[in-house]
Design a protein around this motif. Structure first.
Motif, PDB file in Angstrom:
ATOM      1  N   GLY A 238      -4.181   6.346   1.526  1.00 53.87           N
ATOM      2  CA  GLY A 238      -4.260   7.592   0.767  1.00 53.87           C
ATOM      3  C   GLY A 238      -4.247   7.308  -0.723  1.00 53.87           C
ATOM      4  N   PRO A 239      -4.699   8.263  -1.536  1.00 54.75           N
ATOM      5  CA  PRO A 239      -4.839   8.024  -2.980  1.00 54.75           C
ATOM      6  C   PRO A 239      -3.585   7.501  -3.677  1.00 54.75           C
ATOM      7  CG  PRO A 239      -5.900  10.083  -2.372  1.00 54.75           C
ATOM      8  CD  PRO A 239      -5.204   9.591  -1.149  1.00 54.75           C
ATOM      9  N   ALA A 240      -2.411   8.062  -3.361  1.00 57.06           N
ATOM     10  CA  ALA A 240      -1.184   7.624  -4.045  1.00 57.06           C
ATOM     11  C   ALA A 240      -0.901   6.150  -3.773  1.00 57.06           C
ATOM     12  CB  ALA A 240       0.003   8.475  -3.606  1.00 57.06           C
ATOM     13  N   ILE A 241      -1.133   5.721  -2.537  1.00 56.70           N
ATOM     14  CA  ILE A 241      -0.874   4.332  -2.156  1.00 56.70           C
ATOM     15  C   ILE A 241      -1.929   3.400  -2.755  1.00 56.70           C
ATOM     16  CG2 ILE A 241      -0.652   2.736  -0.221  1.00 56.70           C
ATOM     17  CD1 ILE A 241       1.670   4.775  -0.543  1.00 56.70           C
ATOM     18  N   LEU A 242      -3.204   3.811  -2.701  1.00 60.75           N
ATOM     19  CA  LEU A 242      -4.253   2.991  -3.304  1.00 60.75           C
ATOM     20  C   LEU A 242      -3.951   2.765  -4.790  1.00 60.75           C
ATOM     21  CD1 LEU A 242      -7.512   4.456  -1.693  1.00 60.75           C
ATOM     22  CD2 LEU A 242      -6.111   2.537  -0.911  1.00 60.75           C
ATOM     23  N   GLN A 243      -3.508   3.823  -5.462  1.00 59.92           N
ATOM     24  CA  GLN A 243      -3.189   3.694  -6.888  1.00 59.92           C
ATOM     25  C   GLN A 243      -2.089   2.661  -7.129  1.00 59.92           C
ATOM     26  OE1 GLN A 243      -5.170   4.862  -9.036  1.00 59.92           O
ATOM     27  NE2 GLN A 243      -5.203   7.067  -9.234  1.00 59.92           N
ATOM     28  N   VAL A 244      -0.975   2.779  -6.421  1.00 63.22           N
ATOM     29  CA  VAL A 244       0.138   1.853  -6.701  1.00 63.22           C
ATOM     30  C   VAL A 244      -0.154   0.451  -6.178  1.00 63.22           C
ATOM     31  CG1 VAL A 244       1.900   3.647  -6.811  1.00 63.22           C
ATOM     32  CG2 VAL A 244       1.499   2.453  -4.635  1.00 63.22           C
ATOM     33  N   SER A 245      -1.094   0.319  -5.237  1.00 59.05           N
ATOM     34  CA  SER A 245      -1.407  -1.014  -4.696  1.00 59.05           C
ATOM     35  C   SER A 245      -1.893  -1.958  -5.786  1.00 59.05           C
ATOM     36  CB  SER A 245      -2.467  -0.911  -3.598  1.00 59.05           C
ATOM     37  OG  SER A 245      -3.757  -0.635  -4.154  1.00 59.05           O
ATOM     38  N   SER A 246      -2.540  -1.404  -6.816  1.00 56.26           N
ATOM     39  CA  SER A 246      -3.043  -2.239  -7.906  1.00 56.26           C
ATOM     40  C   SER A 246      -1.906  -2.835  -8.734  1.00 56.26           C
ATOM     41  CB  SER A 246      -3.960  -1.418  -8.822  1.00 56.26           C
ATOM     42  OG  SER A 246      -5.082  -0.934  -8.110  1.00 56.26           O
ATOM     43  N   TYR A 247      -0.745  -2.210  -8.669  1.00 57.76           N
ATOM     44  CA  TYR A 247       0.431  -2.664  -9.428  1.00 57.76           C
ATOM     45  C   TYR A 247       1.425  -3.419  -8.544  1.00 57.76           C
ATOM     46  CZ  TYR A 247      -1.192   0.538 -13.052  1.00 57.76           C
ATOM     47  OH  TYR A 247      -1.946   1.172 -14.010  1.00 57.76           O
ATOM     48  N   TRP A 248       1.262  -3.297  -7.227  1.00 57.50           N
ATOM     49  CA  TRP A 248       2.219  -3.876  -6.288  1.00 57.50           C
ATOM     50  C   TRP A 248       2.093  -5.394  -6.235  1.00 57.50           C
ATOM     51  CZ3 TRP A 248       1.287  -6.324  -1.429  1.00 57.50           C
ATOM     52  CH2 TRP A 248       2.451  -6.589  -0.681  1.00 57.50           C
ATOM     53  N   ARG A 249       3.217  -6.054  -6.096  1.00 57.08           N
ATOM     54  CA  ARG A 249       3.253  -7.500  -5.909  1.00 57.08           C
ATOM     55  C   ARG A 249       3.992  -7.819  -4.612  1.00 57.08           C
ATOM     56  NH1 ARG A 249      -0.260  -7.729  -9.364  1.00 57.08           N
ATOM     57  NH2 ARG A 249      -0.215  -8.999 -11.257  1.00 57.08           N
ATOM     58  N   HIS A 250       3.548  -8.868  -3.925  1.00 57.67           N
ATOM     59  CA  HIS A 250       4.178  -9.263  -2.657  1.00 57.67           C
ATOM     60  C   HIS A 250       5.690  -9.410  -2.823  1.00 57.67           C
ATOM     61  CE1 HIS A 250       0.990  -9.921   0.292  1.00 57.67           C
ATOM     62  NE2 HIS A 250       0.221 -10.142  -0.758  1.00 57.67           N
ATOM     63  N   SER A 251       6.410  -8.973  -1.812  1.00 62.06           N
ATOM     64  CA  SER A 251       7.879  -9.006  -1.705  1.00 62.06           C
ATOM     65  C   SER A 251       8.558  -7.882  -2.479  1.00 62.06           C
ATOM     66  CB  SER A 251       8.471 -10.361  -2.123  1.00 62.06           C
ATOM     67  OG  SER A 251       8.554 -10.478  -3.530  1.00 62.06           O
ATOM     68  N   GLU A 252       7.780  -7.107  -3.236  1.00 64.11           N
ATOM     69  CA  GLU A 252       8.361  -5.945  -3.934  1.00 64.11           C
ATOM     70  C   GLU A 252       8.272  -4.713  -3.038  1.00 64.11           C
ATOM     71  OE1 GLU A 252       6.373  -5.331  -7.612  1.00 64.11           O
ATOM     72  OE2 GLU A 252       7.215  -7.120  -8.567  1.00 64.11           O
TER      73      GLU A 252
END
Length: 393
Positions: A238-252
């Protein structure tokens, strides 16, 4: 169309950025060769926005982009704006609408945007060669030589516009990075962006909610977005998750506020006003039923709210406002809408997109370490960076 062996510029990649650069240069009177291994131009444009092409965003600004240099995109975006591209869309008689959050779409089809770009290339006399793999690229005596099919073309400038490896089934590869490295340019490690996240361990139970969506505030690090989140059979999208995925780092972790409109203490208030109501029943007034039941079950407040302590009820409300998921990965480049990372902006001029140490070599669009938010921002970067290079090649 007459074919030549010498040009003013050769552009590799007939996607959004490459097409923009080609017609901008061509309409300046430059002799332009545009190459792509695909059989048709603008293939990723055609599938974008559900086939309607989210061609720009009215709220475009440099802080809507991720890059090792957050200021790099300012120059190009400031000189070729969303309004500039919109004027071009309107000049071609393409009907459009704003969906939400400044996102502009064609009323009809993404094919109209591809037709616009083809028409503008025709006006600029751009020669387009499709369906042939590039065999070799080299540089000597101030000339770039590109061998493709059974031909070799030469030009004093070369533009890398082949994008990143996202959506490999469309023919996307890491060619841009390999070429950049050959010419000594640094590459910021590419990774999938605007991509669904996967869940494992005891969070796999949320996969049973596949297809359930809700408007939430999703957060990765200090960055948050309010849009819809969607549970899938693999995890979260979904849009909210796609957006934050660009900022997400493994193990966070990724935090989700399932009830962003409710203030702290709201659930204790409900408990005092309606002590006999269940938590699942309260949540179902705000969320889809299956999601309400799953969250209530995980929070462990069974039966009537009045039977629980204020402390336990308030703790449940706080968890609902910052529910921590621990993704074990993403769905990878196959499902990523774009690529984060790419050719380092430290190597390029923000004014012209030319490599600082390699005269006549340019990089634009998704190939560069500039990644926009979901919602037309990446197209606007393609138009702006393509235009910037097209002014000077």
């Amino acid at each position: 169309m007459t074919t030549h062996t010498t040009y003013d510029t050769i552009i590799l990649g007939a996607g959004a950025a490459g097409l923009m650069c080609a017609f901008t240069a061509g309409q300046r009177g430059r002799r332009v060769l545009l190459l792509d291994h695909a059989e048709a131009i603008g293939k990723k444009i055609l599938i974008s926005g559900g086939g309607r092409c989210n061609f720009t965003n009215l709220h475009t600004a440099a802080d809507c982009y991720i890059s090792a240099n957050p200021h790099f995109a300012k120059s190009a975006l400031g000189r070729y704006t969303a309004q500039d591209f919109l004027a071009l869309v309107e000049a071609h008689g393409i009907a459009w609408h704003e969906k939400t959050l400044g996102q502009l779409f064609c009323d009809g089809s993404a094919k109209q945007i591809v037709a616009l770009l083809q028409d503008e290339c025709d006006k600029g006399g751009v020669e387009i060669a499709l369906g042939e793999a590039i065999r070799d690229v080299d540089h000597a005596d101030g000339q770039y030589r590109v061998s493709f099919g059974d031909r070799t073309a030469r030009a004093p400038s070369l533009v890398i516009a082949t994008g990143g490896p996202s959506i490999p089934q469309m023919g996307a590869t890491g060619f841009a990075y390999d070429l950049a490295r050959r010419f000594g340019l640094k590459v910021v490690e590419p990774r999938p962006a605007l991509v669904p996240l996967t869940l494992g361990g005891d969070e796999t139970l949320f996969r049973s909610l596949s297809g359930v969506a809700a408007e939430v505030v999703a957060k990765a690090g200090k960055t948050k977005f309010r849009e819809a989140a969607l549970f899938t059979h693999k995890g979260l999208s979904g849009p909210a998750i796609l957006q934050v995925s660009s900022y997400w780092r493994h193990s966070e972790p990724v935090g989700i506020d399932f009830l962003p409109d409710l203030k702290p203490g709201w659930l204790v208030g409900v408990k005092h006003a309606r002590p006999r109501v269940s938590l699942a029943s309260v949540l179902s007034n705000h969320l889809p039923g299956r999601l309400a039941e799953t969250l209530a079950d995980r929070l462990g407040i069974e039966g009537e709210l009045g039977a629980a302590t204020d402390k336990a009820v308030d703790a449940a409300a706080r968890q609902l406002a910052d529910w921590r998921f621990s993704p074990n990965g993403t769905e990878g480049f196959a499902k990523a809408e774009v690529t984060a990372g790419g050719i380092s902006t430290a190597e390029l001029s923000s004014q012209t997109m030319e490599a600082r140490k390699v005269p006549g070599l340019y990089a634009i669009g998704e190939a560069v370490d500039v990644t926009g938010w979901l919602g037309g921002y990446n197209f606007q970067w393609a138009w702006a960076s393509g235009w910037a290079a097209g002014q000077v090649v």
